[in-house]
Design an enzyme around this catalytic site. Sequence first.
Site, mmCIF file in Angstrom:
data_model
loop_
_atom_site.group_PDB
_atom_site.id
_atom_site.type_symbol
_atom_site.label_atom_id
_atom_site.label_comp_id
_atom_site.label_asym_id
_atom_site.label_seq_id
_atom_site.Cartn_x
_atom_site.Cartn_y
_atom_site.Cartn_z
ATOM 1 C CD GLU A 191 -5.244 -12.159 -2.821
ATOM 2 O OE1 GLU A 191 -5.161 -11.038 -2.295
ATOM 3 O OE2 GLU A 191 -4.368 -13.030 -2.710
ATOM 4 C CE LYS A 239 -2.267 -6.077 13.623
ATOM 5 N NZ LYS A 239 -3.378 -7.044 13.690
ATOM 6 C CB CYS A 294 -1.028 -14.522 -0.863
ATOM 7 S SG CYS A 294 0.357 -15.337 -0.080
ATOM 8 C CD GLU A 330 3.534 -13.016 0.571
ATOM 9 O OE1 GLU A 330 2.734 -12.696 -0.336
ATOM 10 O OE2 GLU A 330 3.309 -13.897 1.395
#
Lengths: 490, 294
Positions: free
Chosen positions: A402, A197, A305, A271
């Site tokens: 983040e 997906k 990331c 991840e």
Amino acid sequence: MAKTINKKNTVKLDFNIEYAPAPESKSSASIKSKYDLFINGKFEKPLSKKYFDTINPATEEKISTVADANNADVDKAVKAAKNAYQKTWSKMPAKERAKYIYRIARMIQERARELAIIETMDGGKPIRESRDIDIPVAANHFFYYAGWADKLSYAYPNKKIEPIGVAGQIIPWNFPLLMAAWKIAPALATGNTVVLKPAETTPLTALKLAEIIQESDLPPGVVNIITGAGATGAALVNHSDVNKIAFTGSTDVGKIIQRAVAGTNKKITLELGGKAANIIFDDAPLDQAVEGIINGIFFNQGHVCCAGSRLFVQESVYKTVLQKLKDRLETLIVGDPLDKNTDIGAINSKQQMDNIHKYLKIGEKEGAEMYQTHCVLPKKGFFIPPTLFTNVAQSSRIAQEEIFGPVLTIQTFRTDDEVIEKANNTPFGLSAGVWTDKGAKIFNLTTKMRAGVVWANTYNKFDPTSPFGGYKESGFGREGGLHGLSAYLK
Amino acid sequence: MSRLEVLKTYKIYIGGQFPRTESGRYYTPLNKAGNPLANVCLSSRKDFREAVVAARNAFGSWSSRAAFNRGQILYRIAEMLEGRKAQFIDELILQGATNAQATTEVHTAIDRLIYYAGWCDKFQQLFGTINPVASSHFNFSVPEPTGVVSIIAPQSNSLLGLVSVIAPVIAGGNTCIVLASETKPLCAVTFAEVLNSSDVPGGVVNILTGKPNELVKYFADHMDVNAIIYCENDATHHKLIQEKAALNVKRVYFYDKVNWQSADAENPYFILDTQEIKTTWHPIENIGGAKAGY
């Protein structure tokens, strides 16, 4: 639309270059007005009967409409994958399996230009990056893992090598095709079948990949690609016939997924997010380091990331580095992602732009000083100028959370011990950067960083042979290299 | 007049010390005949938290020791265990084993320590790689310890199981907190004494006694624990552990299908379970090519 380098508030530059527009033509990209779900080798209308639009974040114009898979659609895709696993893929000789994957790699290479244009239109990243990094590295990833298919017994001595079964894979919007390659290639090489997906804001290159897979004559059901948002992903995670979940995305969602598979026998690799330290010592080659800082945080608009989002500069060179950084920032070209001169493209979505703005406000409220370049942003589309924060406290939210945007926090340090402590003081552990000319210092730092990828005197480099993945709350499991195989073996 | 035997007080092992549980609680495991084995510490959540602090403090120096040195220390544990064989055999018999079973278990435990002592400076060569990246960079991947590991030791094989789960974890440079077998805790406490006299720094292995039903939740949800190992086939515990582990993305390993007496119970992949792979990049200057590739 020519861009002029704005020199306000910067040291004098002895040049003044105007760049003429150099837009990549859209003509070589064929995009359908509507995409269905790729299930069992065919494009199938969604049982949900629902579709959603995907837009170009640089223009806010609609590009296409894609299907929104519901539970029944997910079930259909998983059944197709299970059937293909049992009847075809797990029985095929590994050498044949390899040749299919090689074929897909070649076809991506052949259509690289088209894929790069679509990637840039759908996601907002500069064409230079999609052309030079995303698409070629995606093709190379298939090429690399293809070769592993018939050599797996050499990877794990004295261990029984067995595929897991049906892998449900959920990928983010920052490197759409590349992440699809990172997920699909090792899964196929190890003999698993796949339901993938893509992210709801960037589904198009995955659907083009579906077309490539269809053309490649890969047996139906071995790869299924279904589009949708969070609910589709949740249905995939919770489906009882899925044996393995591989997820790349935020740490928050990763934790939800880890909890969701509790009590099942599903294997899982995650991840997740990061907040990497990029550390500049006073003996570093400063001009190269500044390029590394820029590449570390502004590559792909900071939607990375492993972005080097926390800069640590040794106190003795702080002023010099800050000035060089500001000067360099002013030369960055922000704008049309399809323009070959563009350095920083569009923020991926309105939602993400709002999120970044939220953090800019938080940073100012917390007492940090914000500096933004003086570039002129396009009137339409989602754009944020490259942003620096100085006077940042270690405890500040902009230094701890983040942001996933072109926002760099800058802190200083005096000693090696101090910077190691500060750099590791985060729940994340995905990546880190170190800049110094002293070899012994490099290895002191690289061994003490609690992070899965450490770049010394470079940053944001990727390769199919190089394992990638995090420590701590940045997830577990590796993608890439020999180590990436184990994510798809029992 | 016959001499009165001196009974042993079974305490817990935290940070190289042998305290009693801070809770002051105890429980009395029974032998096969239903007689009390000893009064054993019923460790609390606070004992566990103190053990995590000790394990975290020990992690930096233990993980940065030379792999060769860790190998020597594991070998030393085996030496000490060999020297106290008789005591372990007695305790295993007290806990219900036959003499033959007890002897085999102790011998296998010693040999298993020797086995992992040898791996300390070798698994890195097996699991590390040099990666031939296409750009002009030197790139390599090495295993590094995950950090602090919480372990619920196997309920049966109270010595061999305990040794088999601790050895690969510390061989790889991690530190740990172990909950001993609830019904057969004697050997675990005596093993702590072996560790304490084997050059294993305090805090590297911490051993608690008590009830998994009470403590498993805390072993799984502590935010400064990086991985958890659980050895029973209890579906409720499995689910609970996986859910709580998600709080800080802990690595979770269930060793419920391992027969600790078999040869399959020792291999370097157990070490790999509590390792992280770190990849390091550095540019290679292409002298003469004028393309430094930064």
